[in-house]
Design an enzyme around this catalytic site. Structure first.
Site, PDB file in Angstrom:
ATOM      1  N   CYS A 162      31.031  49.025  25.015  1.00  0.00           N
ATOM      2  CA  CYS A 162      32.145  48.582  25.859  1.00  0.00           C
ATOM      3  C   CYS A 162      31.980  47.152  26.385  1.00  0.00           C
ATOM      4  CB  CYS A 162      32.326  49.560  27.009  1.00  0.00           C
ATOM      5  SG  CYS A 162      32.531  51.239  26.418  1.00  0.00           S
ATOM      6  N   HIS A 295      34.228  45.400  35.688  1.00  0.00           N
ATOM      7  CA  HIS A 295      34.226  46.361  34.581  1.00  0.00           C
ATOM      8  C   HIS A 295      35.037  47.575  35.037  1.00  0.00           C
ATOM      9  CE1 HIS A 295      32.966  48.151  30.879  1.00  0.00           C
ATOM     10  NE2 HIS A 295      32.414  49.181  31.485  1.00  0.00           N
ATOM     11  N   GLU A 306      28.104  48.824  39.939  1.00  0.00           N
ATOM     12  CA  GLU A 306      28.737  47.502  39.887  1.00  0.00           C
ATOM     13  C   GLU A 306      28.893  46.931  41.296  1.00  0.00           C
ATOM     14  OE1 GLU A 306      32.484  47.240  37.753  1.00  0.00           O
ATOM     15  OE2 GLU A 306      32.241  45.065  37.508  1.00  0.00           O
ATOM     16  N   LYS A 327      41.401  48.335  34.348  1.00  0.00           N
ATOM     17  CA  LYS A 327      41.383  49.602  33.602  1.00  0.00           C
ATOM     18  C   LYS A 327      42.268  50.656  34.283  1.00  0.00           C
ATOM     19  CE  LYS A 327      36.980  48.806  31.254  1.00  0.00           C
ATOM     20  NZ  LYS A 327      36.586  47.497  31.803  1.00  0.00           N
ATOM     21  N   HIS A 332      40.576  52.313  29.378  1.00  0.00           N
ATOM     22  CA  HIS A 332      39.367  51.630  28.919  1.00  0.00           C
ATOM     23  C   HIS A 332      39.492  51.429  27.410  1.00  0.00           C
ATOM     24  CE1 HIS A 332      35.483  50.269  28.118  1.00  0.00           C
ATOM     25  NE2 HIS A 332      34.783  51.007  28.955  1.00  0.00           N
ATOM     26  N   PHE A 393      27.441  51.299  26.925  1.00  0.00           N
ATOM     27  CA  PHE A 393      26.386  52.285  26.717  1.00  0.00           C
ATOM     28  C   PHE A 393      25.169  51.581  26.118  1.00  0.00           C
ATOM     29  CE2 PHE A 393      29.137  56.380  26.165  1.00  0.00           C
ATOM     30  CZ  PHE A 393      29.240  56.471  27.541  1.00  0.00           C
TER      31      PHE A 393
END
Lengths: 414, 345
Positions: A162, A295, A306, A327, A332, A393
């Site tokens: 991502c 993010h 975050e 998002k 996403h 990830f």
């Protein structure tokens, strides 16, 4: 050192398949999230949401046999070059194409499994399936793009989950800065796949309601898809051809959490390191950052780490920096996510408007009063420098710094 | 930022194949009468141990072993903790996650979404190998996976060199693996159905550790070779891969010094045509057949071949100090890269 500017933008997204509809939907706080339609919803328990591209509305011819990601990327790339008025590509050239992705051409694997009715690892493929498999190699994602656009230099696919879109932008930035090429097309692309949807479903990451980044009652993320392409250009090259300059890339930071294969470091150490490195690389003061594109997946694990990372980097000044969590509207979009967020960041600089974070009603009490998450309505504000975060990830992290373009100042020696 | 006097140097190597491990195993390919095709041990030094193998894909196991090998060869293992923010990990494997991607999807389709193993999910992602090694060794520097087809290893070298030169890192571990499976074999068939007899896929992998010459001096690390330059090209017109490769090689500045050009990858068949097109009289050689099909690993195996041949030349002529060569790799999609390499003797 060469300066790197952005001179073109192209979008395929759940919020629209051209720059104007995408941007207008963002600043109006519209959502691209709806009921899952690209997979059988009854294969998944509970409410199934997704953020899907309405490809038919583009009326673009589909490249027969190629993956969704390649089709999305080509549409976004062609729009991007048209936006940059780069209508004629001179040959030979050393122009680069860098594409970030999570799943690459995985939909072709799934097409093979479905059409050949593969039910076990022991089952063998038909001749037709083998024909489809010829297009599975990830390099096709950048190479088909390069061939279509006649870009003859480096091309590569960066599959860093991502965070891949930002990785592509950072790599293109470095290539131009080092003099490798005057032009690089960079961004991210991902199509909708059963595997990706199932991964997030099984990991318990998906929301049953809506995506609410940093909200007290967040319940998760929504799987999306799309492509975002940006044309990066050596400043001198852009000026010489009279290109419109949207913004400048000042620097980027790469780091790895080195913590867990599918969970971020709870203290956000990797995220903080990437942000600090981007600021250091750009040679700016952190107080000059006036928008953070988070993010912001809307999962507890992401939002918490975050927020901690942001607090450790910006300290007390964080409360005065607006944060957007796109998002909430886009879902996403995997490898395309950070490239679409980059386009929004650039548009915020251009248009002096910050899109809202929809659905978020009450910021989590752990960082209420510290995070200025813009709720539900866009905010008019001059923006000069945007820090955009992307986490993937495996702990792959990339933060990119976008800045308003300041024309070259010529020193007066008279 | 880049010091103009600084060079990027290779300071360690790793290799794994059914024939053996490390440079010794690499040399076995040239010396053994019988070539082995089936990999029995993907972690020959037991780097991961039994627990480490749990839920980890085969390519990741190979990657971790390779990265460990090359760091040990570079004598950097004792200093890993000291450098953990200044080491980049790079994976140039094209289809490392292919088997896991198929198995996961077959399970999702047949068993249903509620029955697939979430523990296998990370293996479906193409960045699984590099990130798993970073987790094992707590390396927090840049972690990059890149797909470049048969140019994969060289593409990863390029990104590592870029980051070394822009000051992001001091050391880079660069690996690529090819893992033989029914799925991978089917893709090879699909790429060239008429010529499948020439492909003998097998699992193998290669790795190197890079640093800059100032760092090598500070840490007393011996350079094995210097990476002088890399270039890439995408064929877009009706120009043969051989002609494009020759043109790309001739663009590199040190071409008059080369003693040999090693050509590899699945996209170039006629190495002698490259030789005849080029104006400089330098022999072109394809990778030895013993290595079977080399895809993402092609550039790395060519690089190890150059290092091996340099040592043989030193045996013949002890006064020889370097072996300058070029490596060219080509993917069937007409994407190619060239590398200007100087092996130090």
């Amino acid at each position: 050192m060469r300066r790197v500017v952005i001179t073109g933008l192209g979008v395929v997204s759940p919020l629209g398949n051209d720059l104007n509809s995408f941007w207008n939907a963002l600043i109006q706080g519209k959502t691209g999230v709806s009921r899952l339609s690209k997979l059988p919803a009854d294969a998944y328990k509970g409410d199934t949401l997704s953020a899907e591209v309405k490809w038919e509305s583009t009326q673009c011819p589909t490249m027969k046999g190629e993956s969704q990601a390649i089709n999305y990327a080509i549409k976004a790339a062609q729009d991007c070059l048209a936006d940059a008025h780069l209508d004629h590509i001179t040959l030979p050239n050393r122009y680069a194409v860098i594409v970030g992705t999570t799943s690459g051409n995985q939909d072709l694997i799934e097409r093979t499994v479905n059409e050949d009715d593969i039910c076990s690892p022991e089952d063998k493929f038909s001749a037709a399936a083998i024909d489809t498999l010829a297009r599975v190699r990830p390099i096709r994602l950048s190479a088909v793009l390069a061939k279509t656009l006649k870009f003859q230099g480096y091309n590569m696919v960066i599959p860093t989950a991502c965070a891949a879109g930002n990785y592509a932008l950072g790599t293109a930035f470095s290539m131009i800065q080092s003099g490798q090429t005057p032009i690089a097309l960079a961004g991210g692309a991902d199509g909708f796949t059963r595997s990706c949807y199932t991964i997030f479903y099984r990991l318990g990451g998906m929301t049953y309601r809506d995506c609410r980044p940093f909200d007290q009652e967040r319940s998760g993320m929504v799987v999306g898809e799309g492509a975002g392409m940006l044309l990066l250009e050596d400043l001198e090259h852009a000026l010489a051809r009279g290109a419109k300059i949207y913004a400048e890339i000042k620097g980027y930071g790469l780091a790895c959490d080195a913590h867990h294969r599918v969970a971020p470091d709870p203290e956000g150490k990797g995220a903080a390191l990437a942000m600090q490195q981007a600021i250091h690389f750009a040679g700016i003061e952190k107080c000059s950052v006036d928008l953070i594109s988070a993010h912001g997946t809307g999962t507890l694990a992401n939002d918490s780490q975050e927020a901690k990372a942001l607090m450790s980097v910006f300290g007390q000044s964080l409360s005065s920096i607006p944060i957007s969590g796109l998002k909430s509207m886009l879902g996403h979009c995997m490898g395309a996510a950070s490239s679409l967020e980059a386009i929004a960041a650039v548009m915020s600089i251009q248009e002096k408007i910050i899109p809202p974070t929809i659905n978020t009603k009450a910021v989590d009490s752990a960082y209420s009063g510290i995070l200025d998450v813009i709720p539900n309505e866009a905010r008019s504000k001059g923006v000069k420098t945007v820090l955009s975060n992307a986490f993937g990830f495996g702990g792959n992290i990339c933060s990119v710094l976008f800045s308003q373009f300041e024309p070259i100042k010529i020193a007066n020696h008279a | 930022m880049h010091n103009l006097d600084s060079k990027v140097a290779i300071i360690g190597t790793g290799f794994i194949s059914p024939q053996g491990t490390g440079l010794e195993g690499f040399n076995e390919h040239f010396q053994a009468e019988n070539q082995h095709y089936t990999m029995l041990e993907f972690d020959p030094q037991n780097y991961l141990g039994k627990n480490g193998l749990k839920f980890v894909g085969t390519s990741s196991i190979m990657f971790c072993n390779l990265a460990y090998q090359s760091l040990e060869d570079a004598k950097l293992l004792p200093q890993l903790a000291e450098h953990r923010g200044r080491i980049g990990i790079y994976d140039g494997s094209e289809l490392a996650n292919l088997e896991e991607a198929f198995h996961f999807d077959i399970s999702a389709k047949v068993d249903g979404a509620d029955h697939v193993s979430p523990m296998r999910a990370p293996n479906t992602l193409a960045n699984a190998s590099a990130s798993y090694f970073a987790i094992r060794e707590n390396i927090v520097g840049p972690n990059v996976s890149v797909c470049g087809g048969s140019s994969g290893f060289v593409q990863a070298l390029y990104l590592a060199k870029l980051h070394l030169e822009n000051g992001m890192i001091d050391f880079a571990v660069v690996c690529a693996t090819d893992h033989q499976t029914y799925y991978y074999d089917s893709i090879l068939k699909s790429l060239n159905p008429k010529d499948h007899s020439n492909h003998t896929p097998r699992s193998h992998g290669v790795s190197v550790v890079l640093t800059t010459t100032p760092q090598a001096t500070i840490h007393q690390l011996k350079p094995l070779a210097f990476l002088h330059d890399l270039q890439a090209a995408q064929g877009i017109e009706e120009v043969s891969n051989e002609l494009l490769m020759a043109t790309l090689l001739e663009d590199l500045p040190q071409q008059n010094k080369w003693e040999k050009i090693y050509l590899a990858g699945l996209g170039l068949q006629r190495e002698k045509e490259v030789e005849s097109i080029m104006e400089i009289p330098v022999p072109c050689e394809k990778l030895a057949l013993q290595f079977g099909t080399c895809d993402s690993t092609a550039g790395g195996i060519a690089l190890l071949t150059a290092i091996r041949e340099a040592k043989l030349k030193k045996d013949e002529n002890p006064l020889k100090t370097s072996y300058p060569v070029a490596i060219g790799v080509t993917d069937p999609i007409s994407y190619m890269m060239v590398l200007d390499l100087e092996v130090i003797l």
